[in-house]
Enzyme design. Structure first.
Site, PDB file in Angstrom:
ATOM      1  N   ASP A 195       0.644  -1.090  -0.151  1.00  0.00           N
ATOM      2  CA  ASP A 195      -0.225  -0.176  -0.035  1.00  0.00           C
ATOM      3  C   ASP A 195       1.431   1.196  -0.215  1.00  0.00           C
ATOM      4  OD1 ASP A 195      -2.085   1.678   0.378  1.00  0.00           O
ATOM      5  OD2 ASP A 195      -2.037   1.763   2.501  1.00  0.00           O
ATOM      6  N   LYS A 196       0.093   2.478  -0.471  1.00  0.00           N
ATOM      7  CA  LYS A 196       1.253   3.632  -0.474  1.00  0.00           C
ATOM      8  C   LYS A 196       0.717   4.590   0.991  1.00  0.00           C
ATOM      9  CE  LYS A 196      -0.309   7.526  -2.015  1.00  0.00           C
ATOM     10  NZ  LYS A 196       0.079   8.399  -1.496  1.00  0.00           N
ATOM     11  N   LYS A 225      -6.110  26.383  -8.334  1.00  0.00           N
ATOM     12  CA  LYS A 225      -5.091  25.414  -8.013  1.00  0.00           C
ATOM     13  C   LYS A 225      -5.269  24.523  -8.681  1.00  0.00           C
ATOM     14  CE  LYS A 225      -6.488  23.340  -3.722  1.00  0.00           C
ATOM     15  NZ  LYS A 225      -5.788  23.544  -2.409  1.00  0.00           N
ATOM     16  N   GLY A 275      -4.724   3.125  -3.195  1.00  0.00           N
ATOM     17  CA  GLY A 275      -6.653   3.774  -3.763  1.00  0.00           C
ATOM     18  C   GLY A 275      -6.439   4.897  -4.323  1.00  0.00           C
ATOM     19  N   ASP A 276      -5.261   6.030  -3.718  1.00  0.00           N
ATOM     20  CA  ASP A 276      -4.670   7.337  -4.209  1.00  0.00           C
ATOM     21  C   ASP A 276      -4.491   7.627  -6.159  1.00  0.00           C
ATOM     22  OD1 ASP A 276      -4.312   9.837  -3.644  1.00  0.00           O
ATOM     23  OD2 ASP A 276      -1.928   9.488  -2.127  1.00  0.00           O
ATOM     24  N   LYS A 307      -7.040  -4.917  -5.188  1.00  0.00           N
ATOM     25  CA  LYS A 307      -5.917  -5.235  -4.441  1.00  0.00           C
ATOM     26  C   LYS A 307      -5.479  -6.827  -4.845  1.00  0.00           C
ATOM     27  CE  LYS A 307      -4.903  -1.277  -1.675  1.00  0.00           C
ATOM     28  NZ  LYS A 307      -4.539  -0.236  -0.779  1.00  0.00           N
TER      29      LYS A 307
END
Length: 1099
Positions: free
Chosen positions: A418-419, A586, A701-702, A821
């Protein structure tokens, strides 16, 4: 991620980008569901809902209970062929006609083995029960008989109305009815579901939000809900609420899922829709499986081989016995008559077959599995006790939660990580910025030389700002000076940062602000603006209050233009206290630079140079711009915006088109650079693991940009890579084309029919069981999003995905659901004969942790679900290299040495009986005395090999980490495999041959000086068993590479103990006291030529 527009006129339904891939997974992604096609329930009507038999809210992660533990555990243990083999052997030993050994010689060791393993499994499962009980016994407020009463989670039923308060976890999957916030909005944190700590927002439908916290109205609420049956799709929920004769559409924006935590909301009420195993969290958690190592599977095969080898030997000896009986046994019947049940030499041979089957059973001794469990348990303690894997800030040691997988740690080829919270700390820090062409954040000394920031570098003093965050650090004083001299562009820049976001504020005490951001980036930018004097003080759905350099100003929030992956920007439109309409924007530099006014060309070039410098440092960048809008233009645009938002057809495209009308001719303000704090040692750890030929795949999931930035920052991707492939197709054909294009560039021949792997696949009418490794012509990386992955995981593309990904140095899969995953992990497990490891810290990682051969949970900031479902747990990612390269490699090496030696010593021990049978009329007579047979595996040879298996080190831990290449033999299983087993067998046959025939040749027909024969049975037995013990002891001494005091004590002590036992057992006293048990007295009472018959020696 998308941001939420806090406006009455807009329904909050677009923030769930994360789950977009799930919409095409109908056919293959759902877990096994119940038979219900549709769920039907009524609020506050327990009697009605009970008819449908919905489960209560109890969860269960344990495998056993009091009733099924014994049968289920025994079933799992007897999956080991050796255990089943000894059960059969025990049954044979109960037959007196063929048994030549006592039944208890097998049943006692078997019971000991089963008991030790069962106790260990029971302890592991007891921990799961304790965790389940802790969760199930939490309390929640439930509406009963017009008042709120406390009830345990496990007793919550479908149709109950419950009350949740701030910072409280959601009990079940509930339909939001009302909340304390305006328009019944509720803010939630979904870390347990998708691994993100940023806030998301839900909103109740208006018909139920009007009830607020009026218990009378809530008690009278009798709405009926028809919705889909339980499934694992986190981003999908469809249903209809029927109330007061009207139907109201329900979607996932109205549903609070179990595992979420209520934030920034004093209270909310919800109607329970799904409970316990039906909740989406539990539907995604996967099933507990009985994990077994590759060596366990190999041992099952080897036990089968040994069984066949044993049967062959018994068959040969039975034939030999039949021949001997026919030709010579006839002459001995007057002295040694046959039993009444032996009618012929053939019948005698059949009985002898089974007698030898029992005698030669030590080819696979029962102590093998006892020893394996002890070794695994001992090596588990080393991990638990490792001070270098102890995380002092949390006072948390590494923990082995499954003790049967240690040697598998030395064979890992693929790591799935995972991150968020695993590779990173999920902490963003405002590092640098560029404002109106001026670079801020770089520190210079008195001579104008750039200075590297360190702990000794003097920080900017923000004491003048009473609302500043004391944890914020910045080192360039020139930026503060620019603010103090009221630089217009600097003020506009930080005003944009304080307004252009969806951050929520919480003021616990006067001046003590807490920001709740939808992304860590937003939190870092708003915190930076706060410290530089532009403090976000509060916000509502219509206003934003900012304290600008000590003065409080209220801005009217007119519109929020959401962020998404296509736009890659967000904007807000506000009305200032001076009645000016301003748009602040932005976003990504590649997008915003195209939207700038032509007059910003020169400033854009300077800013882009700064952005390049930021990118080289691995910083996350955003460009900031603004535009002042004419009031009449804004009113006309606002009308178009409202029409687009209320459109039922092609709504998203219409909104995007309206956004583009206002987001143009922007004036560039500058750019920000944020450092995404990696966990300590992550880049070095991944670099070390790469040297060990371990491939790292990040499953997150990012969003894609964030994941790729992290991949570069932690050495998964490198700037020197030949190419980075990005798969982002929206249909099957595009995804296939992108995968094939990548395969062609990495290995052009991979698309030709003549390619060996294509030829191999063509010969397989069904799906192959194994895909060989392919070597690319360079260094490549792969990025694929969850939407494209949904197509790639389909049957006709999964092999192309696997081949492409496995040729890459690193793989990033982003925008993934928890189930995806697990599917990726299963894909690699299915077609690659390699050991996989999954590591994560959130509940969204549980599925892949369970799917992998080895699951590692981090005790992070995203709950305890990952840790509780893991096989190993610790606090920091960089401990992984120590787990694998030190403990894993040692465990694998020790286990391989143990198995090689154990099989060898038992082959050498047992096969002596085979050679002896040719001299004993194939009569199932043992060479050794009974006590030596009993003690050989139990005492004489047990401790030396345990000493080696618990303490041996080929190199110390420092060299193991310094030379990761030492890890490679384990990945290819070089130290113990079928070939090594055959070597052990040949070595054992040779040793048994020498150990039998050298003593035989020495004492055969030998006489003493007085002419008396000395070649008695006892003397021969003693010589053979003593020689055997010396040989196997010296063998273990030669195998030992790391001698400790314990090794010396075990090795030489066992040999010395043998001679002590020998002196004691062969003494005259024992023979006189127990003549039926100790039959030898001094020298032999039966000689080679005395006794004759089938029990005497014959040539």
């Amino acid at each position: 991620m998308k941001y939420v527009k806090l406006s009455i006129s807009e329904i909050l339904s677009n923030y769930s980008w994360y789950y977009s891939a799930m919409s095409i997974l109908d056919s293959q992604s759902e877990e096994k569901q119940s038979g219900e096609q549709e769920r039907y329930l009524q609020a506050n009507n327990e009697e009605f809902n009970t008819v449908f038999g919905y489960p209560n809210n109890t969860i269960k992660t344990s495998k056993y209970n009091v009733f099924n533990f014994l049968p289920l555990n025994l079933f799992e243990q007897f999956q080991r062929l050796a255990n089943a083999y000894f059960l059969i052997l025990l049954i044979l030993q109960l037959i007196p006609q063929i048994s030549s050994l006592a039944w208890y010689s097998t049943v006692i060791p078997l019971i000991v083995v089963l008991t030790i393993t069962a106790v260990k499994d029971a302890i592991d499962d007891l921990k799961r029960h304790q965790n389940d009980n802790q969760v199930n016994n939490r309390s929640v407020l439930v509406l009963m008989n017009g008042r709120m009463e406390k009830k345990k989670w496990m007793n919550i039923q479908v149709g109950d109305i419950i009350k949740l308060e701030n910072n409280q976890p959601v009990t079940a999957d509930i339909l939001l009815l009302s909340s304390s916030e305006p328009y019944s909005m509720t803010y939630i944190e979904t870390a347990e579901l998708d691994g993100e700590t940023n806030l998301k927002v839900k909103q109740a439908i208006s018909v139920t939000s009007e009830m607020e916290n009026n218990l009378k109205l809530l008690s009278a609420f009798d709405g009926e809900v028809r919705c889909e049956s339980p499934n694992n799709k986190l981003g999908r929920f469809t249903g209809i609420l029927t109330y007061k004769g009207k139907n109201h559409i329900l979607d996932h924006d109205k549903l609070l899922l179990r595992g979420c935590i209520i934030r920034n909301t004093d209270w909310c009420y919800g109607l329970v829709i799904y409970t316990g195993p039906d909740t989406k969290l539990m539907q995604n958690s996967g099933k507990s499986s009985f994990k077994r190592t590759h060596i366990d599977h190999l041992m099952n095969v080897l036990v089968l081989w040994i069984f066949l080898f044993l049967g062959s030997m018994c068959f040969i000896l039975a034939i030999g016995h039949g021949i001997w009986e026919s030709k010579k046994g006839y002459y001995f019947q007057s002295f040694l008559p046959r039993k009444e049940y032996v009618s012929s030499s053939v019948v005698s041979a059949i009985f002898i077959f089974w007698s030898y089957f029992i005698i030669l059973n030590t080819l696979v001794p029962i102590s093998l599995y006892v020893s394996v469990e002890i070794i695994r348990l001992g090596n588990s303690f080393y991990i638990n006790w490792d001070q270098k894997m102890f995380y002092a800030p949390k006072n948390t040691p590494a923990q082995v939660r499954t003790t049967t997988l240690n040697e598998e740690l030395g064979q890992v080829k693929y790591v799935f990580s995972d991150k968020t919270g695993t590779l990173t700390q999920n902490i963003m820090i405002f590092n640098k910025c560029s404002i109106n062409g001026t670079l801020y954040g770089v520190v210079y000394d008195k001579n104008g030389q750039k200075v590297e920031v360190s702990e000794k570098t003097e920080k900017v003093n923000f004491s003048y700002n009473k609302l500043a965050d004391p944890k914020f650090s910045f080192y360039d004083k020139t930026l503060v000076e620019a603010i103090k001299r009221r630089d217009r562009w600097v003020h506009l820049f930080f005003l944009a940062l304080s307004l252009c976001h969806t951050v929520m504020t919480e003021e616990k005490e006067e001046g003590e602000l807490v920001y709740q951001a939808q992304s860590p980036d937003e939190g870092a930018l708003v915190t930076a603006a706060r410290n530089f004097g532009f403090v976000l003080r509060s916000r509502t759905s219509e206003t934003i209050t900012v304290v600008e350099t000590g003065k409080t100003k209220v801005y009217q929030l007119l519109a929020i233009l959401d962020f998404n992956n296509v736009r890659k920007r967000m904007s807000v439109i506000v009305r200032t206290p001076e009645d000016r309409v301003m748009l602040f924007c932005k976003g990504a530099d590649t997008i915003l630079c195209e939207l700038l006014h032509p007059s910003c060309a020169s400033l854009r070039d300077v800013t882009m140079e700064h952005l390049d410098e930021f990118a080289i440092e691995g910083l996350r960048t955003l460009v900031v711009a603004y535009r002042e809008l004419d009031s009449s233009f804004f009113h006309a645009w606002s009308k178009k915006h409202n029409e687009a938002c209320s459109s039922l057809e092609n709504r998203e495209n219409k909104i995007t088109s309206v956004y583009e009308e206002v987001e143009k001719d922007l004036v560039l303000l500058g750019a920000t650079a944020i450092e995404d704090k990696l966990q300590d040692g992550v880049p070095q750890t991944i670099k070390t693991l790469n040297k060990a030929k371990i491939k790292i795949w990040v499953l997150t999931g990012d969003k894609q940009e964030t994941a790729v930035n992290i991949a570069y920052a932690c050495n998964i991707f490198e700037d020197e890579m030949d190419e980075l492939f990005i798969v982002e197709g929206k249909d099957n054909e595009t995804v296939q084309q992108e995968l094939r294009s990548a395969m062609y560039k990495m290995k052009p021949e991979s698309l030709l029919e003549s390619d060996p792997i294509n030829t191999y696949l063509a010969t397989k009418p069904k799906m192959p069981s194994w895909i060989p490794e392919e070597v690319p012509n360079g260094n490549y990386g792969l990025v694929i999003n969850g939407y494209s992955l949904a197509y790639a995981l389909e049957g006709n593309l999964e092999l192309e995905l696997l081949r492409t990904a496995c040729m890459c140095k690193g793989v990033i899969c982003c925008r993934m659901t928890p189930l995806q995953k697990a599917q990726v992990v299963e894909l690699v497990k299915r077609y690659k004969k390699e050991v996989t490891l999954a590591i994560g810290d959130g509940a969204n990682d549980v599925s892949m942790i369970k799917a992998a051969h080895i699951g590692v949970g981090l005790s992070g900031q995203e709950g305890m679900q990952a840790m509780l479902n893991s096989d190993f747990s610790f606090c920091q990612f960089h401990y992984l290299q120590r787990l694998l390269l030190v403990h894993g490699r040692w465990s694998y090496n020790r286990m391989c040495k143990f198995l090689s030696y154990f099989f060898y010593k038992n082959f050498a021990f047992t096969l002596v009986h085979f050679w002896y049978s040719f001299y004993s009329g194939f009569s199932a007579q043992t060479v050794y005395d009974t006590w030596f047979i009993t003690f050989y595996n139990l005492i004489y040879t047990c401790l030396p090999i345990l000493g080696l298996s618990l303490f041996d080190q080929d190199v110390n831990e420092a060299w193991s980490l310094r030379f990761p290449e030492l890890y490679e033999p384990g990945q290819h299983n070089l130290y113990f495999n079928k070939k090594e087993f055959v070597k052990c067998l040949v070595h054992g046959i040779y040793s048994s041959f020498v150990l039998f025939f050298v003593p035989m040749g020495t004492i055969f027909n030998s006489v003493s000086s007085d002419g008396k024969e000395i070649s008695d049975y006892q003397s021969f037995s003693l010589i053979v068993q003593t020689s055997l013990l010396w040989v196997v002891t010296m063998q273990i001494a030669l195998e030992t590479t790391y001698w400790t005091t314990i090794n010396h004590l075990f090795t030489w002590g066992s040999l010395g103990f043998y001679f002590c036992i020998l002196f004691f057992l062969y003494s005259d006293g024992l023979c006189l006291l127990f003549p039926n048990i100790f039959r030898f007295l001094g020298k032999a009472l039966s000689s080679v030529w005395q006794g004759g018959g089938r029990s005497g020696w014959r040539v």
